[in-house]
Design a protein around this motif. Structure first.
Motif, PDB file in Angstrom:
ATOM      1  N   ALA A  23       0.826  -1.211   0.000  1.00 42.16           N
ATOM      2  CA  ALA A  23       0.000   0.000   0.000  1.00 42.16           C
ATOM      3  C   ALA A  23       0.856   1.255   0.000  1.00 42.16           C
ATOM      4  O   ALA A  23       0.547   2.239  -0.684  1.00 42.16           O
ATOM      5  CB  ALA A  23      -0.933  -0.012   1.214  1.00 42.16           C
ATOM      6  N   GLY A  27       1.092   4.012  -2.703  1.00 45.89           N
ATOM      7  CA  GLY A  27       0.926   5.395  -2.275  1.00 45.89           C
ATOM      8  C   GLY A  27       2.012   6.304  -2.834  1.00 45.89           C
ATOM      9  O   GLY A  27       1.745   7.451  -3.193  1.00 45.89           O
ATOM     10  N   GLY A  81      -6.889   9.199   9.241  1.00 48.71           N
ATOM     11  CA  GLY A  81      -6.902   8.776   7.842  1.00 48.71           C
ATOM     12  C   GLY A  81      -7.853   9.587   6.985  1.00 48.71           C
ATOM     13  O   GLY A  81      -7.509  10.010   5.880  1.00 48.71           O
ATOM     14  N   TRP A  91      -3.816   8.868  -1.692  1.00 46.66           N
ATOM     15  CA  TRP A  91      -2.502   8.240  -1.751  1.00 46.66           C
ATOM     16  C   TRP A  91      -1.523   8.945  -0.808  1.00 46.66           C
ATOM     17  O   TRP A  91      -0.787   8.300  -0.063  1.00 46.66           O
ATOM     18  CB  TRP A  91      -1.957   8.269  -3.169  1.00 46.66           C
ATOM     19  N   VAL A  94      -2.263   8.062   2.847  1.00 48.69           N
ATOM     20  CA  VAL A  94      -1.653   6.817   3.334  1.00 48.69           C
ATOM     21  C   VAL A  94      -0.223   7.078   3.791  1.00 48.69           C
ATOM     22  O   VAL A  94       0.212   6.600   4.846  1.00 48.69           O
ATOM     23  CB  VAL A  94      -1.679   5.735   2.234  1.00 48.69           C
ATOM     24  N   SER A  98       1.434   6.866   7.604  1.00 48.06           N
ATOM     25  CA  SER A  98       2.589   5.975   7.750  1.00 48.06           C
ATOM     26  C   SER A  98       3.760   6.710   8.390  1.00 48.06           C
ATOM     27  O   SER A  98       4.464   6.150   9.246  1.00 48.06           O
ATOM     28  CB  SER A  98       3.003   5.424   6.380  1.00 48.06           C
ATOM     29  N   GLY A 124      -3.648   3.500   8.589  1.00 47.27           N
ATOM     30  CA  GLY A 124      -3.218   4.276   7.437  1.00 47.27           C
ATOM     31  C   GLY A 124      -3.783   3.825   6.111  1.00 47.27           C
ATOM     32  O   GLY A 124      -3.724   4.554   5.133  1.00 47.27           O
ATOM     33  N   VAL A 125      -4.308   2.611   6.049  1.00 43.84           N
ATOM     34  CA  VAL A 125      -4.857   2.101   4.794  1.00 43.84           C
ATOM     35  C   VAL A 125      -6.368   1.939   4.890  1.00 43.84           C
ATOM     36  O   VAL A 125      -7.118   2.519   4.092  1.00 43.84           O
ATOM     37  CB  VAL A 125      -4.197   0.763   4.396  1.00 43.84           C
ATOM     38  N   VAL A 128      -8.181   5.301   5.385  1.00 41.17           N
ATOM     39  CA  VAL A 128      -8.118   6.151   4.190  1.00 41.17           C
ATOM     40  C   VAL A 128      -9.024   5.608   3.094  1.00 41.17           C
ATOM     41  O   VAL A 128      -9.795   6.354   2.475  1.00 41.17           O
ATOM     42  CB  VAL A 128      -6.666   6.265   3.685  1.00 41.17           C
TER      43      VAL A 128
END
Length: 359
Positions: A23, A27, A81, A91, A94, A98, A124-125, A128
């Motif tokens: 991911a 991103g 997120g 993108w 993310v 992170s 974070g994924v 989002v």
């Protein structure tokens, strides 16, 4: 919802890390387009998006230090997120989260290092992806305008938090190290995180609304969604004609950046002292369901900034405030540098494509 080491077994943690790494790699590619895209009114790619993205990461870091009470003996904090996705793009969002999780894990021993992939995946994924899908769906059917963007931000943030809690339950079903009734874990996790989601939604909507009020062009999710300027002609409202001349260069976002950084420093350096000391939603559910004992000591527990305090500073208020300020500074520096690097990697591609487009 920072998952510590030991909650999820090694195979599932590794698998989650692989998914999270994929991911982040995606991103990086997507963020090059988002950070390189021209803003309305500009004549080309806008390098100023990189410091704005770094600022969003720093603001999320600061806001996560402010746990707010949601029920008796339970607190919650911003996941961020939805906020990051709406402000700077999914993108880039993310990558923002992170960066925050990486800084928290390395500097402050918050969230396990072996569970870093788990945390990036959950916070974070999942947040989002879910928030952006809900936000885009709502803005597609709501009337164009700032109120619609703000309302969509509220709902998207609200939904993203229990979605992340449900994703944690799935991971625990696959790799939990303690036998617990998964149905009760799911009910407890989603239930408490719906309450946390209300706080997340309020913070997200207020922040997005504040930026929309002063610089709507800086909100990625609002591009093309604000209502056109209206003129009253003969007693009727009509769309104002588009300017015939070339668009003027985009205004500098310096004022917004300074205000955002100041707000982040105040949140982390001062207001964090008044944050709730109750365990957050995950910690409360883990304690109630009996799998908190599987948590392992953080590998960075000896860090001079562990637990958001500065080693050797005896005053708790000063220690926490200094740690927060250091965290904001480090996050904005690392985030901005990383986003500049991502943005500039696109420049050669743009130059290479120019002759072909003009041919």
């Amino acid at each position: 919802m920072h998952v510590p080491d030991g909650f999820i077994d090694a195979p599932v943690s590794v698998a989650a890390g692989v998914v999270a790494a994929g991911a982040v790699a995606a991103g990086l590619r997507g963020a090059r387009r988002e950070l390189g895209a021209a803003r309305p009114g500009s004549l080309g790619g806008d390098d100023r998006t990189a410091p704005l993205a770094g600022l969003v990461a720093a603001f999320v870091f600061a806001a996560q230090m402010l746990n707010f009470p949601v029920a008796a003996g339970t607190s919650g904090h911003l996941l961020g997120g939805a906020l990051a996705a709406i402000l700077v793009g999914p993108w880039t969002g993310v990558l923002c989260i992170s960066v925050v999780l990486l800084m928290q894990g390395i500097l402050f021993a918050d969230g396990g290092l072996s569970a870093l992939g788990v945390n990036i995946l959950l916070m974070g994924v999942v947040t989002v992806v879910v928030a952006w899908a809900v936000f885009r769906g709502l803005t597609a059917v709501l009337p164009r305008g700032r109120r619609a963007v703000t309302a969509a931000s509220f709902v998207a943030a609200l939904v993203s938090v229990p979605a992340s809690a449900a994703a944690f339950t799935l991971l625990y079903a696959l790799g939990g190290v303690t036998e617990v009734p998964l149905g009760s874990v799911l009910t407890a996790m989603v239930g408490v995180h719906v309450l946390i989601g209300i706080g997340e939604a309020a913070i997200t909507a207020l922040t997005v609304g504040a930026v929309l009020a002063v610089r709507p062009d800086l909100v990625y999710g609002a591009r093309g969604l604000t209502a056109p300027l209206k003129l009253r002609v003969g007693g009727e409202l009509v769309d104002a004609p588009a300017p015939a001349s070339e668009p003027a260069p985009a205004r500098s976002p310096r004022g917004v950046w300074i205000a955002g950084l100041a707000a982040s420093l105040v949140l982390a350096g001062f207001l964090s002292f008044y944050a709730s000391g109750d365990p957050d939603g995950l910690e409360r559910v883990a304690s109630d369901k009996g799998f908190d004992a599987s948590a392992e000591e953080h590998a960075g527990a000896g860090s001079p900034l562990a637990d958001y305090g500065v080693e050797g500073v005896g005053n708790d208020r000063l220690s926490g405030g200094l740690a927060g300020v250091i965290g904001v500074g480090a996050t904005v520096a690392v985030g901005t540098g990383a986003f500049y690097a991502v943005r500039r990697r696109r420049a050669p591609q743009e130059h290479d494509e120019a002759p072909r487009n003009s041919a």
